[in-house]
Design an enzyme around this catalytic site. Structure first.
Site, PDB file in Angstrom:
ATOM      1  N   HIS A 176       0.840  -1.193   0.000  1.00  0.00           N
ATOM      2  CA  HIS A 176       0.000   0.000   0.000  1.00  0.00           C
ATOM      3  C   HIS A 176       0.876   1.244   0.000  1.00  0.00           C
ATOM      4  O   HIS A 176       1.823   1.342   0.761  1.00  0.00           O
ATOM      5  CB  HIS A 176      -0.898   0.020   1.238  1.00  0.00           C
ATOM      6  CG  HIS A 176      -1.712   1.272   1.355  1.00  0.00           C
ATOM      7  ND1 HIS A 176      -2.841   1.495   0.599  1.00  0.00           N
ATOM      8  CD2 HIS A 176      -1.541   2.374   2.107  1.00  0.00           C
ATOM      9  CE1 HIS A 176      -3.339   2.685   0.897  1.00  0.00           C
ATOM     10  NE2 HIS A 176      -2.574   3.242   1.807  1.00  0.00           N
ATOM     11  N   ASP A 194     -15.091   3.370   8.623  1.00  0.00           N
ATOM     12  CA  ASP A 194     -14.013   4.268   8.194  1.00  0.00           C
ATOM     13  C   ASP A 194     -14.535   5.311   7.200  1.00  0.00           C
ATOM     14  O   ASP A 194     -14.164   6.473   7.263  1.00  0.00           O
ATOM     15  CB  ASP A 194     -12.855   3.476   7.581  1.00  0.00           C
ATOM     16  CG  ASP A 194     -11.827   4.407   6.959  1.00  0.00           C
ATOM     17  OD1 ASP A 194     -11.209   5.183   7.715  1.00  0.00           O
ATOM     18  OD2 ASP A 194     -11.669   4.403   5.727  1.00  0.00           O
ATOM     19  N   ARG A 250     -14.250  13.495   9.791  1.00  0.00           N
ATOM     20  CA  ARG A 250     -12.970  14.124  10.136  1.00  0.00           C
ATOM     21  C   ARG A 250     -12.623  15.235   9.158  1.00  0.00           C
ATOM     22  O   ARG A 250     -12.065  16.270   9.532  1.00  0.00           O
ATOM     23  CB  ARG A 250     -11.858  13.062  10.143  1.00  0.00           C
ATOM     24  CG  ARG A 250     -11.927  12.104  11.336  1.00  0.00           C
ATOM     25  CD  ARG A 250     -11.097  10.859  11.097  1.00  0.00           C
ATOM     26  NE  ARG A 250      -9.711  11.161  10.771  1.00  0.00           N
ATOM     27  CZ  ARG A 250      -8.941  10.420   9.967  1.00  0.00           C
ATOM     28  NH1 ARG A 250      -9.411   9.295   9.438  1.00  0.00           N
ATOM     29  NH2 ARG A 250      -7.715  10.771   9.717  1.00  0.00           N
ATOM     30  N   SER A 308      -7.313   4.168  10.056  1.00  0.00           N
ATOM     31  CA  SER A 308      -8.099   4.275   8.829  1.00  0.00           C
ATOM     32  C   SER A 308      -7.446   3.470   7.695  1.00  0.00           C
ATOM     33  O   SER A 308      -8.089   2.634   7.045  1.00  0.00           O
ATOM     34  CB  SER A 308      -8.211   5.759   8.440  1.00  0.00           C
ATOM     35  OG  SER A 308      -8.700   5.910   7.132  1.00  0.00           O
ATOM     36  N   LYS A 367      -8.580  -0.680   6.184  1.00  0.00           N
ATOM     37  CA  LYS A 367      -8.882  -1.025   4.788  1.00  0.00           C
ATOM     38  C   LYS A 367      -7.979  -2.154   4.285  1.00  0.00           C
ATOM     39  O   LYS A 367      -8.416  -3.051   3.571  1.00  0.00           O
ATOM     40  CB  LYS A 367      -8.740   0.218   3.902  1.00  0.00           C
ATOM     41  CG  LYS A 367      -9.904   1.192   4.113  1.00  0.00           C
ATOM     42  CD  LYS A 367      -9.788   2.445   3.266  1.00  0.00           C
ATOM     43  CE  LYS A 367      -8.833   3.446   3.850  1.00  0.00           C
ATOM     44  NZ  LYS A 367      -9.339   4.788   4.082  1.00  0.00           N
TER      45      LYS A 367
HETATM   46  N1  URA Z   1      -5.901   8.094   3.980  1.00  0.00           N
HETATM   47  C1  URA Z   1      -6.820   7.317   4.575  1.00  0.00           C
HETATM   48  O1  URA Z   1      -7.247   6.318   4.013  1.00  0.00           O
HETATM   49  N2  URA Z   1      -7.239   7.638   5.803  1.00  0.00           N
HETATM   50  C2  URA Z   1      -6.809   8.722   6.469  1.00  0.00           C
HETATM   51  O2  URA Z   1      -7.225   8.951   7.581  1.00  0.00           O
HETATM   52  C3  URA Z   1      -5.856   9.542   5.839  1.00  0.00           C
HETATM   53  C4  URA Z   1      -5.414   9.208   4.585  1.00  0.00           C
END
Ligand code: URA
Ligand code: CA
Length: 432
Positions: free
Chosen positions: A82, A161, A168, A183, A187
């Site tokens: 990632h 998320d 946020r 976050s 994923k």
């Molecule tokens: N990318 C994400 O997936 N989450 C975040 O909180 C910040 C950047």
């Protein structure tokens, strides 16, 4: 349990229990806890932080808020990579066949999304016929047989998320390490791989502008992954200037082919080896990172990595002849040079702004509805630290419109030439 008491607990800097964190995330996902209370909670985390245990619990609560992908039908250790996002980041296109050539299963689920260029899937679709609309069974069979396949994103992964990130975004609580780390990791964990390699970018084109912040984020994510049973490592890499020389979809496919052949830009190759060796090591194919790196270099030298890329293209409906014949990729109508206006050395190539210039040409989506032009983009002829003479080309603009004055203006505003400059360090750190 009352949400107001849990907000107060975090506001006062105390540690929440696993049950309390699950209560908050479940209640929020179901709609029982309102946005305004979760906003206050996110702000409390921003100021009071979370312990490593709390961060891991928050991550798993978000993983469990939706569907997860089950890759258990695929044999071997599945390693995912990632990147926190950069400009002209061609690493996935190189790494997928490179690692698969060492018999490591690459089961890539990818999206399209917004950005300076398209996502991995858009880039691959620059190859005529290539498609990712395959069934889950075909996907599993391809990976078992050929070690590599890409499928479009499906399923309702980490709804908590999605909701929390959107909240946020409008409550000034994006920039909190525990929230960013959980976050991103939620994923990756929901996507089902056994091990995770992270490329945490730093610099103008990155989410984390300083190397210190990037390092802190990398440590936070590695700690979460390892504490929930997914072996995780990270590389902290420079994104002050675009990676490699190509920014664009078809242009990056060509760049990946060149790199697999050992003839790509040196920075892209170096980063692919730094990330790739962690993937090979975590897949248990090598006993050390050094041994893993040698194995990767060998499949580049022998042509095995390039053969794997051809196999992958053919398996998903594409024309593998593209690997040996660049003319088979889409080509823009105009190639316009951007001459240097003075002698000197390239001192700055502001990554995110140059990425935006590529998007203006049509290489990426500004909104979900935008159409991507797979042929257009930018080719850098000079990078930071390179000498340049007035009149010499800094970049080649690949465009399907004749007038690119807006792009040229944007590029000149984000290239600085000085008497002296040095190439930035590419790999700042590794976190294992
Ligand atoms: N990318 C994400 O997936 N989450 C975040 O909180 C910040 C950047
Ligand atoms: Ca690139």
């Amino acid at each position: 349990m009352r949400m107001v008491d849990l907000i107060a607990k975090k506001r006062d800097g105390k540690e929440l229990t696993t049950e309390e964190i699950n209560f908050i995330i479940n209640g929020y996902t179901k709609g029982d806890i309102p946005d305004y209370q979760v906003s206050a909670f996110a702000m409390a985390i921003y100021f009071k932080d979370m312990t490593e245990r709390e961060r891991a619990d928050l991550t798993m609560a978000m993983v469990n808020s939706g569907e997860t992908i089950d890759l258990s039908a695929i044999e071997g250790v599945k390693v995912d990579k990632h990147s926190t996002g950069g400009v002209g980041d061609t690493t996935t296109l190189v790494l997928a066949p490179l690692v698969a050539a060492l018999d490591i299963p690459v089961a890539k689920m990818s999206g399209r999304g917004l950005g300076h260029t398209g996502g991995t899937i858009d880039k691959l679709e620059a190859i005529e016929g290539f498609h990712v609309e395959i069934t889950k069974d075909e996907f599993v069979n391809l990976v078992n047989k050929h070690k590599i396949a890409v499928i479009g994103q499906t399923g309702n992964l980490t709804p908590a998320d999605k909701k929390l990130y959107a909240l946020r975004d409008v409550t000034a609580t994006v920039d909190a390490i525990p929230l960013i780390a959980s976050s991103i990791m939620s994923k990756k964990i929901a996507a089902g791989s056994d091990a995770i390699v992270l490329d945490v970018k730093t610099g103008a084109g990155a989410f984390m502008k300083t190397a210190e912040d990037a390092k802190e984020l990398a440590h936070a994510m590695v700690s979460i992954g390892n504490s929930v049973g997914r072996k995780t490592m990270a590389v902290i890499s420079d994104m002050s200037q675009p990676l490699g020389v190509a920014i664009g979809n078809a242009l990056e496919v060509q760049e990946a082919i060149d790199t697999l052949r050992g003839q790509g830009p040196k920075d892209l190759e170096e980063l692919c080896l730094a990330l790739g060796r962690q993937m090979v090591f975590l897949a248990k194919k090598a006993d050390s990172l050094e041994e893993a790196e040698e194995m990767l270099k060998e499949v580049m030298r022998s042509g095995k990595a390039l053969e794997k890329f051809k196999e992958f293209i053919a398996n998903q409906g594409g024309d593998p002849a593209v690997v040996d014949d660049p003319d088979k990729l889409p080509k823009a109508a105009y190639q316009i040079e951007l001459p240097a206006r003075e002698d000197g050395m390239v001192a700055e190539l502001v990554a995110d702004e140059i990425g935006t210039a590529a998007m203006l040409l049509g290489a990426g989506r500004a909104t979900k509805e935008s159409e991507i032009d797979l042929a257009v983009g930018l080719m850098l002829n000079k990078k930071i630290g390179d000498k340049v003479k007035a009149g010499e080309s800094l970049m080649t603009i690949h465009s399907n419109r004749e007038n690119v004055d807006d792009v040229i203006e944007m590029l000149y505003a984000n290239i600085r030439i000085a008497d002296h400059a040095e190439a930035p360090v590419l790999v700042h750190d590794i976190v294992t």
